[in-house]
Write a protein that holds these residues in place. Sequence first.
Motif, PDB file in Angstrom:
ATOM      1  N   VAL A   1       4.655  -5.699  -8.304  1.00 11.35           N
ATOM      2  CA  VAL A   1       3.201  -5.775  -8.130  1.00 11.35           C
ATOM      3  C   VAL A   1       2.626  -4.366  -7.930  1.00 11.35           C
ATOM      4  O   VAL A   1       1.596  -4.014  -8.525  1.00 11.35           O
ATOM      5  CB  VAL A   1       2.827  -6.684  -6.939  1.00 11.35           C
ATOM      6  N   ALA A   2       3.282  -3.564  -7.105  1.00 11.23           N
ATOM      7  CA  ALA A   2       2.808  -2.194  -6.862  1.00 11.23           C
ATOM      8  C   ALA A   2       2.806  -1.387  -8.153  1.00 11.23           C
ATOM      9  O   ALA A   2       1.889  -0.590  -8.408  1.00 11.23           O
ATOM     10  CB  ALA A   2       3.687  -1.517  -5.811  1.00 11.23           C
ATOM     11  N   GLY A   3       3.821  -1.590  -8.991  1.00  8.46           N
ATOM     12  CA  GLY A   3       3.841  -0.926 -10.297  1.00  8.46           C
ATOM     13  C   GLY A   3       2.645  -1.338 -11.144  1.00  8.46           C
ATOM     14  O   GLY A   3       2.043  -0.520 -11.835  1.00  8.46           O
ATOM     15  N   GLY A   4       2.304  -2.632 -11.093  1.00 12.97           N
ATOM     16  CA  GLY A   4       1.136  -3.099 -11.823  1.00 12.97           C
ATOM     17  C   GLY A   4      -0.162  -2.551 -11.263  1.00 12.97           C
ATOM     18  O   GLY A   4      -1.082  -2.209 -12.017  1.00 12.97           O
ATOM     19  N   VAL A   5      -0.245  -2.437  -9.955  1.00  9.99           N
ATOM     20  CA  VAL A   5      -1.466  -1.942  -9.312  1.00  9.99           C
ATOM     21  C   VAL A   5      -1.782  -0.515  -9.759  1.00  9.99           C
ATOM     22  O   VAL A   5      -2.940  -0.200 -10.073  1.00  9.99           O
ATOM     23  CB  VAL A   5      -1.343  -2.003  -7.767  1.00  9.99           C
ATOM     24  N   ILE A   6      -0.773   0.344  -9.821  1.00 11.93           N
ATOM     25  CA  ILE A   6      -1.077   1.737 -10.186  1.00 11.93           C
ATOM     26  C   ILE A   6      -1.570   1.831 -11.628  1.00 11.93           C
ATOM     27  O   ILE A   6      -2.369   2.711 -11.950  1.00 11.93           O
ATOM     28  CB  ILE A   6       0.112   2.689  -9.930  1.00 11.93           C
ATOM     29  N   THR A   7      -1.108   0.932 -12.506  1.00  5.69           N
ATOM     30  CA  THR A   7      -1.635   0.950 -13.875  1.00  5.69           C
ATOM     31  C   THR A   7      -3.086   0.477 -13.885  1.00  5.69           C
ATOM     32  O   THR A   7      -3.904   0.976 -14.660  1.00  5.69           O
ATOM     33  CB  THR A   7      -0.795   0.068 -14.811  1.00  5.69           C
TER      34      THR A   7
ATOM     35  N   GLU B   1       0.828  -1.209   0.000  1.00  2.00           N
ATOM     36  CA  GLU B   1       0.000   0.000   0.000  1.00  2.00           C
ATOM     37  C   GLU B   1       0.865   1.264   0.000  1.00  2.00           C
ATOM     38  O   GLU B   1       0.550   2.251  -0.684  1.00  2.00           O
ATOM     39  CB  GLU B   1      -0.927  -0.012   1.208  1.00  2.00           C
ATOM     40  N   ARG B   2       1.973   1.227   0.736  1.00  2.00           N
ATOM     41  CA  ARG B   2       2.873   2.391   0.762  1.00  2.00           C
ATOM     42  C   ARG B   2       3.507   2.613  -0.615  1.00  2.00           C
ATOM     43  O   ARG B   2       3.599   3.753  -1.091  1.00  2.00           O
ATOM     44  CB  ARG B   2       3.966   2.183   1.812  1.00  2.00           C
ATOM     45  N   LEU B   3       3.934   1.522  -1.223  1.00  2.00           N
ATOM     46  CA  LEU B   3       4.557   1.636  -2.545  1.00  2.00           C
ATOM     47  C   LEU B   3       3.555   2.134  -3.579  1.00  2.00           C
ATOM     48  O   LEU B   3       3.897   2.950  -4.443  1.00  2.00           O
ATOM     49  CB  LEU B   3       5.140   0.287  -2.971  1.00  2.00           C
ATOM     50  N   VAL B   4       2.337   1.633  -3.513  1.00  2.00           N
ATOM     51  CA  VAL B   4       1.302   2.085  -4.448  1.00  2.00           C
ATOM     52  C   VAL B   4       1.104   3.589  -4.324  1.00  2.00           C
ATOM     53  O   VAL B   4       1.001   4.310  -5.332  1.00  2.00           O
ATOM     54  CB  VAL B   4      -0.025   1.330  -4.202  1.00  2.00           C
ATOM     55  N   THR B   5       1.073   4.099  -3.100  1.00  2.00           N
ATOM     56  CA  THR B   5       0.899   5.542  -2.882  1.00  2.00           C
ATOM     57  C   THR B   5       2.057   6.332  -3.479  1.00  2.00           C
ATOM     58  O   THR B   5       1.856   7.324  -4.194  1.00  2.00           O
ATOM     59  CB  THR B   5       0.792   5.845  -1.374  1.00  2.00           C
ATOM     60  N   VAL B   6       3.279   5.878  -3.213  1.00  2.00           N
ATOM     61  CA  VAL B   6       4.471   6.579  -3.726  1.00  2.00           C
ATOM     62  C   VAL B   6       4.508   6.527  -5.247  1.00  2.00           C
ATOM     63  O   VAL B   6       4.762   7.543  -5.914  1.00  2.00           O
ATOM     64  CB  VAL B   6       5.753   5.960  -3.135  1.00  2.00           C
ATOM     65  N   PHE B   7       4.247   5.359  -5.818  1.00  2.00           N
ATOM     66  CA  PHE B   7       4.312   5.203  -7.272  1.00  2.00           C
ATOM     67  C   PHE B   7       3.204   5.990  -7.973  1.00  2.00           C
ATOM     68  O   PHE B   7       3.416   6.549  -9.051  1.00  2.00           O
ATOM     69  CB  PHE B   7       4.227   3.721  -7.657  1.00  2.00           C
TER      70      PHE B   7
ATOM     71  N   TRP C   1       4.583 -10.540 -12.283  1.00  2.00           N
ATOM     72  CA  TRP C   1       4.236  -9.718 -11.124  1.00  2.00           C
ATOM     73  C   TRP C   1       3.512  -8.444 -11.520  1.00  2.00           C
ATOM     74  O   TRP C   1       2.570  -8.017 -10.842  1.00  2.00           O
ATOM     75  CB  TRP C   1       5.491  -9.384 -10.314  1.00  2.00           C
ATOM     76  N   VAL C   2       3.930  -7.814 -12.628  1.00  2.00           N
ATOM     77  CA  VAL C   2       3.283  -6.563 -13.041  1.00  2.00           C
ATOM     78  C   VAL C   2       1.838  -6.820 -13.460  1.00  2.00           C
ATOM     79  O   VAL C   2       0.918  -6.103 -13.028  1.00  2.00           O
ATOM     80  CB  VAL C   2       4.067  -5.898 -14.192  1.00  2.00           C
ATOM     81  N   TYR C   3       1.618  -7.841 -14.293  1.00  3.10           N
ATOM     82  CA  TYR C   3       0.253  -8.122 -14.741  1.00  3.10           C
ATOM     83  C   TYR C   3      -0.617  -8.612 -13.588  1.00  3.10           C
ATOM     84  O   TYR C   3      -1.831  -8.364 -13.561  1.00  3.10           O
ATOM     85  CB  TYR C   3       0.263  -9.130 -15.877  1.00  3.10           C
ATOM     86  N   LEU C   4      -0.013  -9.306 -12.627  1.00  4.60           N
ATOM     87  CA  LEU C   4      -0.771  -9.725 -11.452  1.00  4.60           C
ATOM     88  C   LEU C   4      -1.273  -8.504 -10.685  1.00  4.60           C
ATOM     89  O   LEU C   4      -2.444  -8.443 -10.271  1.00  4.60           O
ATOM     90  CB  LEU C   4       0.096 -10.592 -10.541  1.00  4.60           C
ATOM     91  N   GLY C   5      -0.402  -7.511 -10.492  1.00  2.61           N
ATOM     92  CA  GLY C   5      -0.810  -6.283  -9.822  1.00  2.61           C
ATOM     93  C   GLY C   5      -1.890  -5.552 -10.592  1.00  2.61           C
ATOM     94  O   GLY C   5      -2.843  -5.011 -10.002  1.00  2.61           O
ATOM     95  N   TYR C   6      -1.773  -5.539 -11.906  1.00  2.27           N
ATOM     96  CA  TYR C   6      -2.769  -4.883 -12.754  1.00  2.27           C
ATOM     97  C   TYR C   6      -4.140  -5.543 -12.606  1.00  2.27           C
ATOM     98  O   TYR C   6      -5.160  -4.868 -12.442  1.00  2.27           O
ATOM     99  CB  TYR C   6      -2.302  -4.948 -14.208  1.00  2.27           C
ATOM    100  N   LEU C   7      -4.173  -6.873 -12.634  1.00  2.00           N
ATOM    101  CA  LEU C   7      -5.440  -7.600 -12.545  1.00  2.00           C
ATOM    102  C   LEU C   7      -6.069  -7.503 -11.155  1.00  2.00           C
ATOM    103  O   LEU C   7      -7.295  -7.561 -11.019  1.00  2.00           O
ATOM    104  CB  LEU C   7      -5.219  -9.072 -12.912  1.00  2.00           C
ATOM    105  N   GLY C   8      -5.233  -7.361 -10.124  1.00  2.00           N
ATOM    106  CA  GLY C   8      -5.752  -7.330  -8.761  1.00  2.00           C
ATOM    107  C   GLY C   8      -5.810  -5.950  -8.144  1.00  2.00           C
ATOM    108  O   GLY C   8      -5.939  -5.821  -6.920  1.00  2.00           O
ATOM    109  N   ALA C   9      -5.744  -4.926  -8.979  1.00  2.00           N
ATOM    110  CA  ALA C   9      -5.689  -3.547  -8.455  1.00  2.00           C
ATOM    111  C   ALA C   9      -6.892  -3.201  -7.596  1.00  2.00           C
ATOM    112  O   ALA C   9      -6.777  -2.442  -6.626  1.00  2.00           O
ATOM    113  CB  ALA C   9      -5.566  -2.561  -9.621  1.00  2.00           C
ATOM    114  N   ASP C  10      -8.068  -3.739  -7.927  1.00  2.00           N
ATOM    115  CA  ASP C  10      -9.292  -3.388  -7.203  1.00  2.00           C
ATOM    116  C   ASP C  10      -9.722  -4.456  -6.201  1.00  2.00           C
ATOM    117  O   ASP C  10     -10.800  -4.360  -5.615  1.00  2.00           O
ATOM    118  CB  ASP C  10     -10.442  -3.160  -8.203  1.00  2.00           C
TER     119      ASP C  10
END
Length: 208
Positions: free
Chosen positions: A39-45, A5-11, A154-163
């Motif tokens: 994963v955090a990079g994927g989440v922000i996308t 969550e911290r990384l997502v905020t920073v990114f 890891w990036v696509y996993l973060g993207y798919l699970g962002a919500d």
Amino acid sequence: MELLERLVTVFAENGYLAVFVALLLCGAGVPLPEDITLVAGGVITGLGYGNVHVMVGIGMAGVLVGDAGMFLLGHHYGARIRQWRFVARVLTPERYAKVQEKFERYGNRMMFIARFLPGMRTAVFITAGSTHRVSFLRFFLLDGAAALISVPFWVYLGYLGADNHEWLEMWIRRGQNGIWLFCGVVFAVVLALWWRHKRRMECEPGPR
């Protein structure tokens, strides 16, 4: 998942550059998990702060530049690099001995395996460079092949699970085990093919 969550905020606030810099720090041995960073990079996308395919490219660049930097530092400074304070924290005598044992066991294949060894990859890359066990080109190809597995995953996993962070947390745990299983299968297949080729060469009659 507090770190995520911290990384997502920073990114989200700083974009691709923050992800790239964080991955460089991962490569330098900073205790920041590379998988969670990706994963955090994927989440922000997934939240609309970037393009997921561009993020995969940023992830690959950050990972490979960070790894290559550690290898080239070791290659340039040799054994002297182990006297540097930040290297001494990453490459302790015990860890150095363990890395040497792994090299004796797996040879240059250790460059591929190291990508999936959290806490060990930086020590492996510095050691490989300082002992001149492998050329830079071979190192880059093996590390790049491993990164082509881990980074997009890891990036696509973060993207798919962002919500859906509960789903994401479950698949992060599964993914960490799944990548190990996948690499084990690949290693077993390569070993079997090598053994088959070796037996065939031994069975072929020599020139008369």
